[in-house]
Design an enzyme around this catalytic site. Sequence first.
Site, PDB file in Angstrom:
ATOM      1  N   SER A 128      18.192  -3.295  13.658  1.00 39.66           N
ATOM      2  CA  SER A 128      16.932  -3.222  14.394  1.00 39.66           C
ATOM      3  C   SER A 128      15.892  -4.133  13.749  1.00 39.66           C
ATOM      4  CB  SER A 128      16.454  -1.773  14.336  1.00 39.66           C
ATOM      5  OG  SER A 128      15.131  -1.658  14.742  1.00 39.66           O
ATOM      6  N   TYR A 153      14.585   6.903   9.701  1.00 42.96           N
ATOM      7  CA  TYR A 153      15.449   6.169  10.640  1.00 42.96           C
ATOM      8  C   TYR A 153      15.557   4.707  10.229  1.00 42.96           C
ATOM      9  CZ  TYR A 153      16.864   3.357  14.565  1.00 42.96           C
ATOM     10  OH  TYR A 153      17.504   2.411  15.333  1.00 42.96           O
ATOM     11  N   LYS A 157      18.875   2.146   8.731  1.00 35.93           N
ATOM     12  CA  LYS A 157      19.346   0.818   9.172  1.00 35.93           C
ATOM     13  C   LYS A 157      19.420  -0.132   7.976  1.00 35.93           C
ATOM     14  CE  LYS A 157      20.139   1.847  13.313  1.00 35.93           C
ATOM     15  NZ  LYS A 157      21.513   1.908  13.775  1.00 35.93           N
TER      16      LYS A 157
HETATM   17  P1  NAD Z   1      21.677   6.273  22.270  1.00 38.42           P
HETATM   18  O1  NAD Z   1      21.232   7.521  21.600  1.00 38.42           O
HETATM   19  O2  NAD Z   1      21.489   6.148  23.733  1.00 38.42           O
HETATM   20  O3  NAD Z   1      23.225   6.007  21.959  1.00 38.42           O
HETATM   21  C1  NAD Z   1      23.840   6.421  20.773  1.00 38.42           C
HETATM   22  C2  NAD Z   1      25.117   7.155  21.148  1.00 38.42           C
HETATM   23  O4  NAD Z   1      25.795   7.551  19.966  1.00 38.42           O
HETATM   24  C3  NAD Z   1      24.866   8.422  21.962  1.00 38.42           C
HETATM   25  O5  NAD Z   1      25.696   8.427  23.095  1.00 38.42           O
HETATM   26  C4  NAD Z   1      25.214   9.550  21.010  1.00 38.42           C
HETATM   27  O6  NAD Z   1      25.741  10.681  21.696  1.00 38.42           O
HETATM   28  C5  NAD Z   1      26.232   8.887  20.108  1.00 38.42           C
HETATM   29  N1  NAD Z   1      26.316   9.433  18.746  1.00 38.42           N
HETATM   30  C6  NAD Z   1      25.307   9.666  17.868  1.00 38.42           C
HETATM   31  N2  NAD Z   1      25.804  10.145  16.717  1.00 38.42           N
HETATM   32  C7  NAD Z   1      27.156  10.180  16.857  1.00 38.42           C
HETATM   33  C8  NAD Z   1      28.217  10.565  16.007  1.00 38.42           C
HETATM   34  N3  NAD Z   1      28.008  11.028  14.784  1.00 38.42           N
HETATM   35  N4  NAD Z   1      29.488  10.469  16.466  1.00 38.42           N
HETATM   36  C9  NAD Z   1      29.742  10.022  17.722  1.00 38.42           C
HETATM   37  N5  NAD Z   1      28.764   9.646  18.570  1.00 38.42           N
HETATM   38  C10 NAD Z   1      27.480   9.725  18.141  1.00 38.42           C
HETATM   39  O7  NAD Z   1      20.968   5.072  21.505  1.00 38.42           O
HETATM   40  P2  NAD Z   1      20.899   3.517  21.880  1.00 38.42           P
HETATM   41  O8  NAD Z   1      19.510   3.202  22.246  1.00 38.42           O
HETATM   42  O9  NAD Z   1      21.980   3.144  22.799  1.00 38.42           O
HETATM   43  O10 NAD Z   1      21.147   2.889  20.443  1.00 38.42           O
HETATM   44  C11 NAD Z   1      22.418   2.440  20.042  1.00 38.42           C
HETATM   45  C12 NAD Z   1      22.326   1.866  18.636  1.00 38.42           C
HETATM   46  O11 NAD Z   1      21.378   0.808  18.620  1.00 38.42           O
HETATM   47  C13 NAD Z   1      21.849   2.868  17.584  1.00 38.42           C
HETATM   48  O12 NAD Z   1      22.533   2.586  16.384  1.00 38.42           O
HETATM   49  C14 NAD Z   1      20.387   2.533  17.430  1.00 38.42           C
HETATM   50  O13 NAD Z   1      19.886   2.884  16.172  1.00 38.42           O
HETATM   51  C15 NAD Z   1      20.410   1.029  17.618  1.00 38.42           C
HETATM   52  N6  NAD Z   1      19.126   0.471  18.067  1.00 38.42           N
HETATM   53  C16 NAD Z   1      18.516   0.985  19.166  1.00 38.42           C
HETATM   54  C17 NAD Z   1      17.300   0.467  19.586  1.00 38.42           C
HETATM   55  C18 NAD Z   1      16.579   1.037  20.775  1.00 38.42           C
HETATM   56  O14 NAD Z   1      15.367   0.856  20.869  1.00 38.42           O
HETATM   57  N7  NAD Z   1      17.236   1.710  21.698  1.00 38.42           N
HETATM   58  C19 NAD Z   1      16.719  -0.595  18.881  1.00 38.42           C
HETATM   59  C20 NAD Z   1      17.385  -1.096  17.759  1.00 38.42           C
HETATM   60  C21 NAD Z   1      18.589  -0.560  17.360  1.00 38.42           C
HETATM   61  C1  WQD Z   2       6.439   0.171  22.068  1.00 37.55           C
HETATM   62  C2  WQD Z   2       4.934  -0.004  22.131  1.00 37.55           C
HETATM   63  C3  WQD Z   2       3.664   1.784  21.131  1.00 37.55           C
HETATM   64  C4  WQD Z   2       4.825   4.850  23.989  1.00 37.55           C
HETATM   65  C5  WQD Z   2      10.787   1.982  18.336  1.00 37.55           C
HETATM   66  C6  WQD Z   2      11.374   2.151  16.965  1.00 37.55           C
HETATM   67  C7  WQD Z   2      12.170   0.941  16.585  1.00 37.55           C
HETATM   68  C8  WQD Z   2      13.185   0.570  17.648  1.00 37.55           C
HETATM   69  C9  WQD Z   2      12.615   0.588  19.027  1.00 37.55           C
HETATM   70  C10 WQD Z   2      15.353   1.378  17.070  1.00 37.55           C
HETATM   71  C11 WQD Z   2       4.240   0.403  20.838  1.00 37.55           C
HETATM   72  C12 WQD Z   2       3.399   1.685  22.614  1.00 37.55           C
HETATM   73  C13 WQD Z   2       4.688   3.653  23.326  1.00 37.55           C
HETATM   74  C14 WQD Z   2       3.699   5.373  24.685  1.00 37.55           C
HETATM   75  C15 WQD Z   2       2.413   3.466  23.993  1.00 37.55           C
HETATM   76  N1  WQD Z   2      14.272   1.478  17.711  1.00 37.55           N
HETATM   77  N2  WQD Z   2       3.512   2.981  23.319  1.00 37.55           N
HETATM   78  N3  WQD Z   2       2.535   4.647  24.662  1.00 37.55           N
HETATM   79  O1  WQD Z   2       7.635   1.638  18.443  1.00 37.55           O
HETATM   80  O2  WQD Z   2       8.286  -0.741  19.032  1.00 37.55           O
HETATM   81  O3  WQD Z   2       9.995   0.827  18.336  1.00 37.55           O
HETATM   82  O4  WQD Z   2      11.871   1.785  19.263  1.00 37.55           O
HETATM   83  O5  WQD Z   2      15.651   0.698  16.147  1.00 37.55           O
HETATM   84  O6  WQD Z   2      12.783   1.231  15.369  1.00 37.55           O
HETATM   85  O7  WQD Z   2      10.317   2.326  16.048  1.00 37.55           O
HETATM   86  O8  WQD Z   2       8.957   1.127  20.551  1.00 37.55           O
HETATM   87  O9  WQD Z   2       8.853   1.897  22.874  1.00 37.55           O
HETATM   88  O10 WQD Z   2       8.096   3.457  21.041  1.00 37.55           O
HETATM   89  O11 WQD Z   2       6.720   1.486  21.614  1.00 37.55           O
HETATM   90  O12 WQD Z   2       1.334   2.864  24.006  1.00 37.55           O
HETATM   91  O13 WQD Z   2       3.749   6.457  25.276  1.00 37.55           O
HETATM   92  O14 WQD Z   2       4.411   0.865  23.142  1.00 37.55           O
HETATM   93  O15 WQD Z   2       2.476   2.050  20.436  1.00 37.55           O
HETATM   94  O16 WQD Z   2       3.194  -0.496  20.640  1.00 37.55           O
HETATM   95  P1  WQD Z   2       8.600   0.713  19.029  1.00 37.55           P
HETATM   96  P2  WQD Z   2       8.210   2.074  21.565  1.00 37.55           P
END
Ligand code: NAD
Ligand code: WQD
Length: 344
Positions: A128, A153, A157
């Site tokens: 991330s 969290y 990562k």
């Molecule tokens: P998500 O929660 O939709 O998907 C994660 C999936 O993993 C879920 O289906 C959950 O049931 C499964 N899971 C969790 N723990 C598990 C375990 N111990 N064993 C088996 N399955 C398990 O999340 P996402 O948004 O699709 O994120 C996927 C990956 O990307 C994560 O590693 C997350 O940290 C990373 N990521 C997400 C974002 C974001 O904003 N969505 C941003 C950066 C990185």
């Molecule tokens: C985006 C912007 C908020 C909700 C998070 C995790 C990051 C990554 C992605 C996994 C920000 C603003 C939000 C609301 C708002 N995940 N906001 N009103 O904070 O960039 O990142 O998700 O790795 O680790 O920290 O994403 O979608 O929460 O917010 O004004 O109700 O929207 O302040 O500026 P963020 P977000």
Amino acid sequence: MEGDKILVTGGMGYIGSHTVVELQQAGYKVVIVDNLSNSSIETIGGIERITGIRPYFENLDCLDYVGMDRFFSKYENIKAIIHFAASKAVGESVQNPVAYYRNNVNGLINILELMPVHGVQNIVFSSSCTVYGQPDVLPVDETAPIKPATSPYGNTKQICEEIIRDLIFSGSAMKSIILRYFNPIGAHPSAEIGELPIGVPNNLVPFITQTAIGLREKLSVYGDDYNTPDGSCIRDYINVVDLAKAHVIAVKRMLDEQQPEPLEYFNIGTGKGLSVLELIAIFEQATGVKLPYEIVGRRPGDIEQVWANPQKANTILGWKAETSIEDTLRSAWAWEQNIRREKN
Ligand code: NAD
Ligand code: WQD
């Protein structure tokens, strides 16, 4: 190679399900491991409706070492793993840090231990932009320093990246591509799969679509007094299908042995920063729906502004974000309408 078997952990989740679709459409055989802790079994039907193929699915926890060992024996000859499975709610990780370290770190360790036992050498890891914190230089590239994590969290990562790095530098035969996602948003254009937040969404776009459909009264904009042109925070919002495609390219790169180094890092973002207020305006214009919102105080822990320099992924992977922000927001809106129709 077409037909190669790929394990997608967390493949029923938001980014995982979109990646399964792209992998199947590229000809790979997909096996999903997911414990459904943050996803629904119905997602598999959406994947099947889009691709015409029902992926293999095992309801299994990555923390279950014995179960995972059996899994690898059952589905032998897995060529690569994309490891999505993790818990991802920043606030929840502050409330319950140990559970986050256990799930995100132990899950990875189990997989890394089992890979050599079962002859699997390639792993793509979901990281991330959170590892950069508030970068000193924008847009941020992969050489930027890793900043102290602002949440458990985020720390998971960083720790997972370090574990993979140490393992590869130990002389192991393992290869990895670490993808650092910026802010994934939107849904598949078919509206068959998308994000399924449980409870009140923390992330901006699901909150916007739930407000637009009337589930929430109004959106709270967290702060308009930041040092940005309109005072609201800036992020790099990346379309989830574009993001999914980066994983297919990464897998192919590893299987085709095109990696000059066994460990590579890539930013996956658009290269363009958008403020919260800009995003709201684009959503209203792209969908024709008026969005009620109010400016409230800053959200603790928020980064002021971050967007990617995606040059490395553009040139080395040949990957580029393609979908416009308007189409992306329309896809999120279509998905929201679709799931509410199904629930009514
Ligand atoms: P998500 O929660 O939709 O998907 C994660 C999936 O993993 C879920 O289906 C959950 O049931 C499964 N899971 C969790 N723990 C598990 C375990 N111990 N064993 C088996 N399955 C398990 O999340 P996402 O948004 O699709 O994120 C996927 C990956 O990307 C994560 O590693 C997350 O940290 C990373 N990521 C997400 C974002 C974001 O904003 N969505 C941003 C950066 C990185
Ligand atoms: C985006 C912007 C908020 C909700 C998070 C995790 C990051 C990554 C992605 C996994 C920000 C603003 C939000 C609301 C708002 N995940 N906001 N009103 O904070 O960039 O990142 O998700 O790795 O680790 O920290 O994403 O979608 O929460 O917010 O004004 O109700 O929207 O302040 O500026 P963020 P977000």
